[in-house]
Design an enzyme around this catalytic site. Structure first.
Site, mmCIF file in Angstrom:
data_model
loop_
_atom_site.group_PDB
_atom_site.id
_atom_site.type_symbol
_atom_site.label_atom_id
_atom_site.label_comp_id
_atom_site.label_asym_id
_atom_site.label_seq_id
_atom_site.Cartn_x
_atom_site.Cartn_y
_atom_site.Cartn_z
ATOM 1 N N CYS A 248 0.951 -1.371 0.030
ATOM 2 C CA CYS A 248 0.042 0.186 0.150
ATOM 3 C C CYS A 248 0.640 1.362 0.309
ATOM 4 C CB CYS A 248 -0.827 -0.041 1.120
ATOM 5 S SG CYS A 248 -2.288 -1.235 1.179
ATOM 6 N N LEU A 249 1.860 1.354 0.983
ATOM 7 C CA LEU A 249 2.565 2.554 1.067
ATOM 8 C C LEU A 249 3.117 3.007 -0.229
ATOM 9 C CD1 LEU A 249 4.070 2.349 4.497
ATOM 10 C CD2 LEU A 249 1.941 3.142 3.911
#
Length: 424
Positions: A248-249
């Site tokens: 995600c990041l």
């Protein structure tokens, strides 16, 4: 309430189990028949500690499709990153189109998938009847502790246009006492991206400080402890290591920086965050590159974190090929990934069944994942199996530095003062 959850990956399956635990009747939909077959047998198709046990204790109706009318539909399908750092929202749009065109659309449609700011507006422009029943409710689950995060969230972000939906939301989340942040969908979308961008920034900042500390013979562990106790800065995401590597990041930071560039308002800080992270993922090569003759390397762990088998952005994807090109011999061990998976990811790399087989004869040991089998190693036993003076690279600052050194091995961490540097 009768609830349909569409998309049974890490987020969707956790949501389905959590809602079933709350007493709701849940239908789980995924178009992958193999996944549905496993779930019907109470087997989860990925590694998420505690989720399989929780699934076995609740009734969920798993199907590949449904025509049944439900009170709520939760959309949790994947939104992967496309070339050019744009996000693929086609599955979200497809599910919304199917749901909204049904004979009787549900009272509440919740999108939990991560979608770029402005996507909800686009959905409503395409499906005007969606406005009165739509909420963007982003998830903040950490892989490896997803169910715990669902049960005790730190906040619930609710992006909606129709305030009359709030009683339905309260009925849905009746047993979750977290603060509610009620806003418009565009702001809710941005909360998710801003949150992930800040976490990525903390990680890269910690790594920059660690690299500088190392050049100044400063122990970063004490520095980070002193900094993180400041309540203004928060306790999490401070440990130096390989950088961020979840799915995600990096994806969310990439989209924000790309859109900022396109708008003419470059996010210099976030671009630097990405640059630092890209460099940090390869830092073990700083120690390995100039070793002569070519080293015999053992890698302990390939996953980014021990609680998840999601390899989509794991640093090992870049690091292992570089090591394979430099090492005389490379052996990798991971207790979660199968030998077939390892071979598919890293063709030709030697996958071994246990830590002992990995470290035997090694001149370099690289600890990548904080599995208990790694953090709890008896380093005197390792020293007997490895080559004399073996270099141990602690890529997550997870090991007992004193224990490694007392066993006669050479230790290198991230920003930790090497043992061969004398105190002034």
């Amino acid at each position: 309430m009768l609830i349909t959850v569409v998309g049974l990956g890490y987020v969707g399956l956790t949501a389905a189990v959590g809602l079933a635990e709350s007493g709701h009747k849940v239908i789980g939909i995924d178009h992958n028949p193999d996944r549905i077959e496993l779930l019907q047998r109470k087997i989860i198709p990925f590694h998420e500690p505690g989720l399989e046990a929780a699934l076995s204790a609740v009734p969920i109706d798993f199907r590949t499709e449904t025509t049944e009318l439900t009170d709520v539909v939760i959309v949790a399908v994947s939104t992967p990153l496309l070339p050019g750092d744009e996000v693929d929202t086609r599955e979200v749009r497809k599910v919304i189109g199917t749901v909204i065109s049904s004979i009787q659309a549900p009272s509440l449609i919740i999108v939990k998938s991560t979608i770029p700011p402005g996507t909800s507006d686009e959905l409503v422009n395409e499906f005007p009847e969606l406005r009165e029943r739509y909420i963007h409710n982003p998830e903040f689950l950490s892989q490896g502790q997803a169910l715990a995060d669902w049960r005790t969230p730190d906040r619930l972000v609710l992006g909606l246009w129709n305030q009359a939906l709030l009683p339905l939301v309260e009925e849905l989340y009746h047993d979750l006492s977290a603060p509610r942040v009620v806003t418009a969908p565009r702001e809710a979308e941005m909360v998710k991206y801003a949150s992930n961008a800040f976490l990525a920034t903390k990680i890269s900042f910690a790594n920059e400080i660690a690299r500088w500390c190392e050049t100044q013979q400063i122990n970063v562990d004490d520095v980070i402890k002193g900094v993180s106790l400041d309540p203004r800065m928060g306790q999490g995401f401070w440990r130096p290591g390989l950088g961020y590597g979840d799915s995600c990041l990096g994806k969310d930071v990439a989209l924000l920086t790309r859109r900022a560039r396109d708008s003419g308002r470059t996010m210099l800080l976030l671009e630097s965050v990405t640059e630092v992270n890209t460099r940090q993922q390869m830092f073990p090569m700083d120690f390995v590159h100039d070793i002569s003759p070519a080293p015999d390397v053992a890698v302990l762990g390939l996953l980014y974190e021990p609680g998840s088998d999601d390899m989509r952005a794991a640093p090992s994807l870049r690091l292992i090929p570089a090591l394979a090109a430099r090492a005389a011999r490379l052996r990798v061990w991971d207790p979660v990934l199968t030998a077939e998976t390892v071979q598919a990811l890293f063709p030709g790399v030697d996958h071994v069944e246990n830590v002992t087989a990995a470290v035997t004869g090694a001149t370099v040991i690289i600890a990548l994942t904080e599995f208990p089998e790694v953090t709890g190693l008896d380093w005197h036993t390792v020293a007997q199996a490895a080559a004399p003076g073996c270099l141990v690279i602690d890529a997550k600052n997870m090991l007992d530095q004193t224990g490694v050194i007392s066993a006669g091995l050479t230790y290198r961490g991230v920003g930790r003062v090497p043992a061969d540097v004398e105190e002034p």
